[in-house]
Scaffold this motif. Structure first.
Motif: not given
Length: 135
Positions: A25-35
């Motif tokens: 329903d809502l993919p969470l993408l809590p990245a802390v490394i720059p992309e």
């Protein structure tokens, strides 16, 4: 409620994502490394799901690009805060707000993905850039 239907899978490697993103329903993408520009943001749109992503690096740029299509208020809810003191509460607040909405965004999100990121469009943009460079 999240406890009734939420599945928190933790960090996933790239391979299983194409199976899981369409089911979210809502993919969470809590990245802390720059992309540079994560494809998973585009994949969420293409699968008709509203991705929530960290508000920095390539994710922030990708979210900025959606303001014209989805509106500033909607995109603000998609931005996951990076500050340590509000990160978890901010994510919970955004997830709650978006899960309680009654609007189905799937068709609109797929249309955005097709209009902006379809390979035929991207290939023509690249060919045009090369033609301009060689001219």
């Amino acid at each position: 409620a999240c406890s009734e239907r939420g599945h928190f899978l933790g960090r996933l490697h790239r391979d299983p994502l194409h199976f899981r993103v369409p089911c979210a329903d809502l993919p969470l993408l809590p990245a802390v490394i720059p992309e540079a520009y994560p494809l998973v943001l585009r994949e969420g749109l293409a699968n008709g799901v509203l991705p929530l992503a960290s508000d920095f690096s390539g994710f922030a740029e990708g979210l900025d690009n959606l303001v014209g299509d989805l509106g500033a208020e909607r995109v603000e809810l998609m931005r996951l805060p990076m500050q340590d003191d509000i990160r978890v509460a901010g994510i919970a607040c955004r997830v709650r707000a978006l899960l309680t909405e009654q609007h189905d965004w799937s068709s609109e999100l797929r249309s955005i993905a097709t209009a902006r990121y379809d390979w035929s469009i991207r290939a023509e943009q690249m060919a045009s850039a090369y033609r301009d460079f060689l001219a």
